[in-house]
Design a protein around this motif. Structure first.
Motif, PDB file in Angstrom:
ATOM      1  N   LEU A  18       0.829  -1.207   0.000  1.00  0.00           N
ATOM      2  CA  LEU A  18       0.000   0.000   0.000  1.00  0.00           C
ATOM      3  C   LEU A  18       0.867   1.263   0.000  1.00  0.00           C
ATOM      4  CD1 LEU A  18      -2.789  -1.057   2.544  1.00  0.00           C
ATOM      5  CD2 LEU A  18      -3.083  -0.676   0.096  1.00  0.00           C
ATOM      6  N   LYS A  19       1.961   1.209   0.752  1.00  0.00           N
ATOM      7  CA  LYS A  19       2.850   2.369   0.808  1.00  0.00           C
ATOM      8  C   LYS A  19       3.529   2.609  -0.536  1.00  0.00           C
ATOM      9  CE  LYS A  19       3.946   2.010   5.748  1.00  0.00           C
ATOM     10  NZ  LYS A  19       5.009   1.699   6.749  1.00  0.00           N
ATOM     11  N   GLU A  20       3.873   1.523  -1.231  1.00  0.00           N
ATOM     12  CA  GLU A  20       4.609   1.648  -2.486  1.00  0.00           C
ATOM     13  C   GLU A  20       3.710   2.032  -3.658  1.00  0.00           C
ATOM     14  OE1 GLU A  20       6.522  -2.075  -3.001  1.00  0.00           O
ATOM     15  OE2 GLU A  20       7.939  -1.787  -1.351  1.00  0.00           O
ATOM     16  N   THR A  21       2.500   1.484  -3.681  1.00  0.00           N
ATOM     17  CA  THR A  21       1.638   1.660  -4.863  1.00  0.00           C
ATOM     18  C   THR A  21       0.298   2.313  -4.569  1.00  0.00           C
ATOM     19  OG1 THR A  21       0.611  -0.528  -4.621  1.00  0.00           O
ATOM     20  CG2 THR A  21       2.666  -0.415  -5.868  1.00  0.00           C
ATOM     21  N   GLU A  22      -0.004   2.546  -3.279  1.00  0.00           N
ATOM     22  CA  GLU A  22      -1.307   3.076  -2.861  1.00  0.00           C
ATOM     23  C   GLU A  22      -2.440   2.152  -3.284  1.00  0.00           C
ATOM     24  OE1 GLU A  22      -1.843   7.076  -4.139  1.00  0.00           O
ATOM     25  OE2 GLU A  22      -0.236   7.865  -2.869  1.00  0.00           O
ATOM     26  N   GLY A  23      -2.134   0.897  -3.411  1.00  0.00           N
ATOM     27  CA  GLY A  23      -3.127  -0.116  -3.761  1.00  0.00           C
ATOM     28  C   GLY A  23      -2.556  -1.488  -3.488  1.00  0.00           C
ATOM     29  N   THR A  24      -3.372  -2.518  -3.614  1.00  0.00           N
ATOM     30  CA  THR A  24      -2.904  -3.887  -3.406  1.00  0.00           C
ATOM     31  C   THR A  24      -3.747  -4.853  -4.211  1.00  0.00           C
ATOM     32  OG1 THR A  24      -2.579  -5.658  -1.767  1.00  0.00           O
ATOM     33  CG2 THR A  24      -4.384  -4.114  -1.353  1.00  0.00           C
ATOM     34  N   VAL A  25      -3.098  -5.940  -4.637  1.00  0.00           N
ATOM     35  CA  VAL A  25      -3.824  -6.976  -5.379  1.00  0.00           C
ATOM     36  C   VAL A  25      -4.613  -7.872  -4.436  1.00  0.00           C
ATOM     37  CG1 VAL A  25      -2.184  -6.995  -7.289  1.00  0.00           C
ATOM     38  CG2 VAL A  25      -1.802  -8.504  -5.323  1.00  0.00           C
ATOM     39  N   VAL A  26      -4.376  -7.732  -3.136  1.00  0.00           N
ATOM     40  CA  VAL A  26      -5.090  -8.546  -2.150  1.00  0.00           C
ATOM     41  C   VAL A  26      -6.554  -8.095  -2.104  1.00  0.00           C
ATOM     42  CG1 VAL A  26      -5.250  -9.202   0.280  1.00  0.00           C
ATOM     43  CG2 VAL A  26      -3.015  -8.883  -0.788  1.00  0.00           C
ATOM     44  N   LYS A  27      -7.459  -9.031  -2.305  1.00  0.00           N
ATOM     45  CA  LYS A  27      -8.883  -8.701  -2.376  1.00  0.00           C
ATOM     46  C   LYS A  27      -9.588  -8.779  -1.038  1.00  0.00           C
ATOM     47  CE  LYS A  27      -8.328  -8.282  -6.772  1.00  0.00           C
ATOM     48  NZ  LYS A  27      -8.188  -6.920  -7.335  1.00  0.00           N
ATOM     49  N   GLY A  28      -8.960  -9.424  -0.069  1.00  0.00           N
ATOM     50  CA  GLY A  28      -9.576  -9.526   1.245  1.00  0.00           C
ATOM     51  C   GLY A  28      -8.606 -10.166   2.226  1.00  0.00           C
ATOM     52  N   PHE A  29      -8.739  -9.813   3.489  1.00  0.00           N
ATOM     53  CA  PHE A  29      -7.836 -10.330   4.524  1.00  0.00           C
ATOM     54  C   PHE A  29      -8.681 -10.949   5.637  1.00  0.00           C
ATOM     55  CE2 PHE A  29      -5.073  -9.196   8.350  1.00  0.00           C
ATOM     56  CZ  PHE A  29      -4.188 -10.261   8.161  1.00  0.00           C
ATOM     57  N   ILE A  30      -8.530 -12.256   5.825  1.00  0.00           N
ATOM     58  CA  ILE A  30      -9.253 -12.966   6.884  1.00  0.00           C
ATOM     59  C   ILE A  30      -8.269 -13.258   8.004  1.00  0.00           C
ATOM     60  CG2 ILE A  30     -10.638 -14.974   7.491  1.00  0.00           C
ATOM     61  CD1 ILE A  30     -11.421 -15.234   4.573  1.00  0.00           C
ATOM     62  N   SER A  31      -8.506 -12.673   9.144  1.00  0.00           N
ATOM     63  CA  SER A  31      -7.605 -12.796  10.286  1.00  0.00           C
ATOM     64  C   SER A  31      -8.126 -13.867  11.243  1.00  0.00           C
ATOM     65  CB  SER A  31      -7.519 -11.439  11.001  1.00  0.00           C
ATOM     66  OG  SER A  31      -6.834 -11.554  12.223  1.00  0.00           O
ATOM     67  N   LEU A  32      -7.422 -14.999  11.312  1.00  0.00           N
ATOM     68  CA  LEU A  32      -7.811 -16.108  12.188  1.00  0.00           C
ATOM     69  C   LEU A  32      -6.869 -16.147  13.397  1.00  0.00           C
ATOM     70  CD1 LEU A  32      -8.435 -18.977   9.584  1.00  0.00           C
ATOM     71  CD2 LEU A  32     -10.078 -17.338  10.512  1.00  0.00           C
ATOM     72  N   ALA A  33      -7.363 -15.700  14.532  1.00  0.00           N
ATOM     73  CA  ALA A  33      -6.588 -15.738  15.779  1.00  0.00           C
ATOM     74  C   ALA A  33      -5.222 -15.069  15.628  1.00  0.00           C
ATOM     75  CB  ALA A  33      -6.422 -17.180  16.261  1.00  0.00           C
ATOM     76  N   VAL A  34      -5.190 -13.982  14.901  1.00  0.00           N
ATOM     77  CA  VAL A  34      -3.953 -13.216  14.733  1.00  0.00           C
ATOM     78  C   VAL A  34      -3.818 -12.247  15.912  1.00  0.00           C
ATOM     79  CG1 VAL A  34      -2.711 -11.556  13.300  1.00  0.00           C
ATOM     80  CG2 VAL A  34      -4.031 -13.398  12.224  1.00  0.00           C
ATOM     81  N   PRO A  35      -2.685 -12.250  16.608  1.00  0.00           N
ATOM     82  CA  PRO A  35      -2.510 -11.384  17.787  1.00  0.00           C
ATOM     83  C   PRO A  35      -2.182  -9.942  17.405  1.00  0.00           C
ATOM     84  CG  PRO A  35      -0.531 -12.655  17.421  1.00  0.00           C
ATOM     85  CD  PRO A  35      -1.522 -13.143  16.399  1.00  0.00           C
ATOM     86  N   HIS A  36      -3.203  -9.188  17.066  1.00  0.00           N
ATOM     87  CA  HIS A  36      -2.995  -7.811  16.625  1.00  0.00           C
ATOM     88  C   HIS A  36      -2.494  -6.907  17.757  1.00  0.00           C
ATOM     89  CE1 HIS A  36      -4.802  -8.593  12.720  1.00  0.00           C
ATOM     90  NE2 HIS A  36      -5.730  -9.293  13.346  1.00  0.00           N
ATOM     91  N   SER A  37      -2.660  -7.388  18.998  1.00  0.00           N
ATOM     92  CA  SER A  37      -2.112  -6.638  20.135  1.00  0.00           C
ATOM     93  C   SER A  37      -1.063  -7.463  20.867  1.00  0.00           C
ATOM     94  CB  SER A  37      -3.234  -6.249  21.111  1.00  0.00           C
ATOM     95  OG  SER A  37      -4.178  -5.431  20.490  1.00  0.00           O
ATOM     96  N   GLY A  38      -0.552  -8.483  20.204  1.00  0.00           N
ATOM     97  CA  GLY A  38       0.407  -9.377  20.835  1.00  0.00           C
ATOM     98  C   GLY A  38      -0.293 -10.538  21.520  1.00  0.00           C
ATOM     99  N   ALA A  39       0.480 -11.470  22.036  1.00  0.00           N
ATOM    100  CA  ALA A  39      -0.092 -12.647  22.695  1.00  0.00           C
ATOM    101  C   ALA A  39       0.490 -12.782  24.093  1.00  0.00           C
ATOM    102  CB  ALA A  39       0.203 -13.907  21.879  1.00  0.00           C
ATOM    103  N   LYS A  40      -0.379 -13.013  25.086  1.00  0.00           N
ATOM    104  CA  LYS A  40       0.076 -13.106  26.474  1.00  0.00           C
ATOM    105  C   LYS A  40       1.069 -14.237  26.686  1.00  0.00           C
ATOM    106  CE  LYS A  40      -3.330 -10.954  29.481  1.00  0.00           C
ATOM    107  NZ  LYS A  40      -4.233 -11.173  30.626  1.00  0.00           N
TER     108      LYS A  40
END
Length: 291
Positions: A18-40
């Motif tokens: 996104l930073k390089e092209t202001e776009g992406t070929v990725v059509k969707g992102f499914i986050s399965l148990a991804v630790p977006h705030s880290g993991a205890k």
């Protein structure tokens, strides 16, 4: 679709793109148990390990925080769905749901950190959920389907669906409308090419064929003219657009569906004709004249 560390790596790759092209070929992102705030659990592991990846996964580490902040401020990030496991001992709900998540794009499943990404079979809730999300992303990314104006340059005059109308002496104006419906149905078929879409279209074609059969019976019983017969089929399809003919492929409207009956008629047989007197010999002879 990514889980845990792989999900964060994927997020970083998307952000870089996104930073390089202001776009992406990725059509969707499914986050399965991804630790977006880290993991205890990894926070505890960082006390006994100098592993760089473990340190970066610790709760509210600088890298994790930066990912979330960059994602929020990114230009045109792909649509995202967040899924967390209610039995996951490693990634808690508040970590699996990123800062930018909301009720509309977040879902809980009764899975642990392993089963959430390794369903036993396609009957599992998580499997069905992921398939649902993928289809949603596919629908979002499709080019919009609009009803197009048809320019009649006699390009369909030798097609079976037109010849059958000529044989039945259907009025030229009605035949012209049918050509436009057929054209738009053909354009729609170019858009729906996945196996899933084809299955949905197959069901819709069968329903439209059933409407034809019903109206054909009325045509015979009430001795209506071919013009009246064609009109009644078109009218019935339009009336049932949001009822019997309602379809998950919401891009299709009554114009495309009316065109589908003429797609079904576009073959050398008498399964769909506009006069009960039409024979296969009539169709073959008219085809020969048109060539």
């Amino acid at each position: 679709m990514r889980i845990a560390w792989g999900g964060l790596v994927s997020k970083a790759c998307i952000l870089n793109h996104l930073k390089e092209t202001e776009g992406t070929v990725v059509k969707g992102f499914i986050s399965l148990a991804v630790p977006h705030s880290g993991a205890k659990i990894v926070s505890m592991g960082s006390f006994i390990s100098s592993n760089v990846q473990l340190a970066d996964l610790s709760v509210l580490s600088d890298a994790i925080y930066q990912f979330s902040n960059d994602w929020i401020n990114a230009t045109n990030p792909p649509p995202t769905k967040y899924v967390y496991g209610t039995n996951d001992p490693y990634v808690e709900k508040k970590s699996a749901l990123a800062i930018e998540s909301n009720r509309a794009n977040s879902t809980a499943v009764e899975e642990d950190h392993s089963s959430i990404c390794k369903p036993k079979d396609n009957n599992q809730t998580i499997y069905k959920l992921v398939v649902k999300y993928i289809l949603e992303f596919e629908s979002i990314c499709k080019a919009p389907l609009i009803v197009q104006n048809f320019q009649d340059q006699q390009q369909y005059d030798d097609h079976f669906f037109v010849l059958k109308m000529v044989i039945a002496d259907v009025h030229q104006a009605i035949t012209g409308h049918a050509k436009g419906y057929f054209f738009n149905a053909e354009e729609a078929r170019k858009l729906f090419t996945s196996d899933h879409d084809k299955k949905l279209l197959s069901i819709l074609y069968k329903k439209i064929n059933e409407i034809y059969r019903q109206e054909y019976g009325n045509h015979i019983a009430h001795k209506t003219t071919p013009d009246q017969f064609v009109h009644s089929v078109h009218a019935k399809i339009m009336n049932e657009d949001s009822g019997y003919l309602k379809c998950i492929l919401t891009e299709l409207d009554s114009v495309h569906k009316k065109g589908m009956i003429h797609q079904l008629a576009n073959k050398c047989d008498t399964s769909i004709v506009w006069s009960s007197n039409t024979t296969i010999d009539d169709i073959i002879a008219k085809k020969g004249d048109a060539i």
